[in-house]
Design a protein around this motif. Structure first.
Motif, PDB file in Angstrom:
ATOM      1  N   ASP A 132      16.297  25.442 -10.700  1.00  0.00           N
ATOM      2  CA  ASP A 132      16.616  26.550 -11.589  1.00  0.00           C
ATOM      3  C   ASP A 132      17.885  26.125 -12.325  1.00  0.00           C
ATOM      4  OD1 ASP A 132      16.882  28.986 -12.872  1.00  0.00           O
ATOM      5  OD2 ASP A 132      17.309  30.134 -11.059  1.00  0.00           O
ATOM      6  N   VAL A 133      17.817  26.020 -13.643  1.00  0.00           N
ATOM      7  CA  VAL A 133      18.907  25.439 -14.432  1.00  0.00           C
ATOM      8  C   VAL A 133      19.505  26.477 -15.371  1.00  0.00           C
ATOM      9  CG1 VAL A 133      19.546  23.623 -16.076  1.00  0.00           C
ATOM     10  CG2 VAL A 133      17.781  23.181 -14.348  1.00  0.00           C
ATOM     11  N   LYS A 134      20.806  26.675 -15.234  1.00  0.00           N
ATOM     12  CA  LYS A 134      21.572  27.478 -16.190  1.00  0.00           C
ATOM     13  C   LYS A 134      22.502  26.521 -16.920  1.00  0.00           C
ATOM     14  CE  LYS A 134      21.444  31.874 -13.744  1.00  0.00           C
ATOM     15  NZ  LYS A 134      22.238  33.014 -13.235  1.00  0.00           N
ATOM     16  N   ILE A 135      22.689  26.766 -18.212  1.00  0.00           N
ATOM     17  CA  ILE A 135      23.439  25.831 -19.052  1.00  0.00           C
ATOM     18  C   ILE A 135      24.684  26.491 -19.615  1.00  0.00           C
ATOM     19  CG2 ILE A 135      23.337  24.440 -21.161  1.00  0.00           C
ATOM     20  CD1 ILE A 135      20.314  24.067 -20.527  1.00  0.00           C
ATOM     21  N   ILE A 144      13.881  20.938 -14.246  1.00  0.00           N
ATOM     22  CA  ILE A 144      12.956  22.053 -14.036  1.00  0.00           C
ATOM     23  C   ILE A 144      11.619  21.553 -13.502  1.00  0.00           C
ATOM     24  CG2 ILE A 144      11.635  23.824 -15.272  1.00  0.00           C
ATOM     25  CD1 ILE A 144      14.263  24.243 -16.916  1.00  0.00           C
ATOM     26  N   HIS A 168      16.711  30.374 -19.600  1.00  0.00           N
ATOM     27  CA  HIS A 168      17.928  31.174 -19.416  1.00  0.00           C
ATOM     28  C   HIS A 168      18.726  31.159 -20.713  1.00  0.00           C
ATOM     29  CE1 HIS A 168      17.775  31.747 -15.055  1.00  0.00           C
ATOM     30  NE2 HIS A 168      17.478  30.464 -14.917  1.00  0.00           N
ATOM     31  N   THR A 193      17.221  18.610 -18.858  1.00  0.00           N
ATOM     32  CA  THR A 193      16.849  19.970 -18.476  1.00  0.00           C
ATOM     33  C   THR A 193      15.375  20.034 -18.092  1.00  0.00           C
ATOM     34  OG1 THR A 193      18.539  20.889 -19.931  1.00  0.00           O
ATOM     35  CG2 THR A 193      16.752  22.372 -19.271  1.00  0.00           C
ATOM     36  N   SER A 209      15.207  25.864 -20.492  1.00  0.00           N
ATOM     37  CA  SER A 209      15.728  26.336 -19.201  1.00  0.00           C
ATOM     38  C   SER A 209      15.251  27.729 -18.818  1.00  0.00           C
ATOM     39  CB  SER A 209      17.264  26.333 -19.224  1.00  0.00           C
ATOM     40  OG  SER A 209      17.753  27.350 -20.090  1.00  0.00           O
TER      41      SER A 209
END
Length: 189
Positions: free
Chosen positions: A33-36, A28, A57, A24, A55
């Motif tokens: 843009d990282v959503k988990i 970044i 998020h 992660t 993240s």
């Protein structure tokens, strides 16, 4: 080449989930843009708090928020992402993906994806080489899913062999190469 890319990182319940924190962070750092999305068992290996902090998020695990009943839409996730990366991807999740089983948010998200799907398997050597797992991998490849081959080496069981999830930097490099190649193809068309 990951600048501005929208990546959903799926994390399944295996010991290699600890690598998701570094993965992660690297994604970044490279501008993604990282959503988990995690399976319920993944939370036994790494906490959503750690991943949410990295993240920036909220980490999604359930179909809805138990506090307010808000629905976590797998459909919206499928429309948002440029790539769906599952790392680590356990034998259990591979099997469910291959057969369209959708009994958690990660799996329903997979079935809703409109973007490329990249899987980084992680499991013990004997599991990885089992004919059922190899059949599931072949099935998923036939659906167009991409694979990042696992590494060989010492496994959590103490055995040696192929099954270690690729290192986070190798996964980032794979994704960067993937997006570079796709951009070159679009320019040629």
């Amino acid at each position: 080449m990951l600048q501005g890319k929208k990546i959903i990182l799926g994390i399944t319940g295996g010991i290699a989930a600890y690598k998701a924190a570094m993965l992660t962070r690297l994604l970044i750092k490279h501008g993604a843009d990282v959503k988990i999305v995690m399976t319920p068992l993944a939370k036994e290996f790494i906490t959503p708090v750690t991943l949410a902090t990295l993240s920036k998020h909220t980490v999604l695990c359930d179909f809805f928020n138990y506090d307010n009943g808000e629905w976590n839409s797998h459909v919206d996730l499928g429309l948002w992402a440029d790539v769906f990366l599952v790392a680590p991807c356990t034998a259990n999740t591979l099997g469910k993906m291959a057969h369209g089983i959708a009994d958690n948010l990660l799996l329903t998200t997979y079935l809703s994806m409109r973007c490329p799907v990249v899987l980084a398997p992680a499991m013990d050597f004997d599991m990885y080489k089992h004919p059922a797992v190899q059949h599931n991998i072949a099935t998923l490849k036939s659906y167009g899913n991409l694979f990042i081959e696992p590494d060989s080496g010492e496994l959590a069981s103490g055995l040696e062999g192929k099954g270690r999830m690729a290192e986070p930097q190798a996964i980032v490099d794979f994704l960067a190469d993937f997006f570079t190649q796709n951009q070159a193809l679009k320019k040629k068309q």
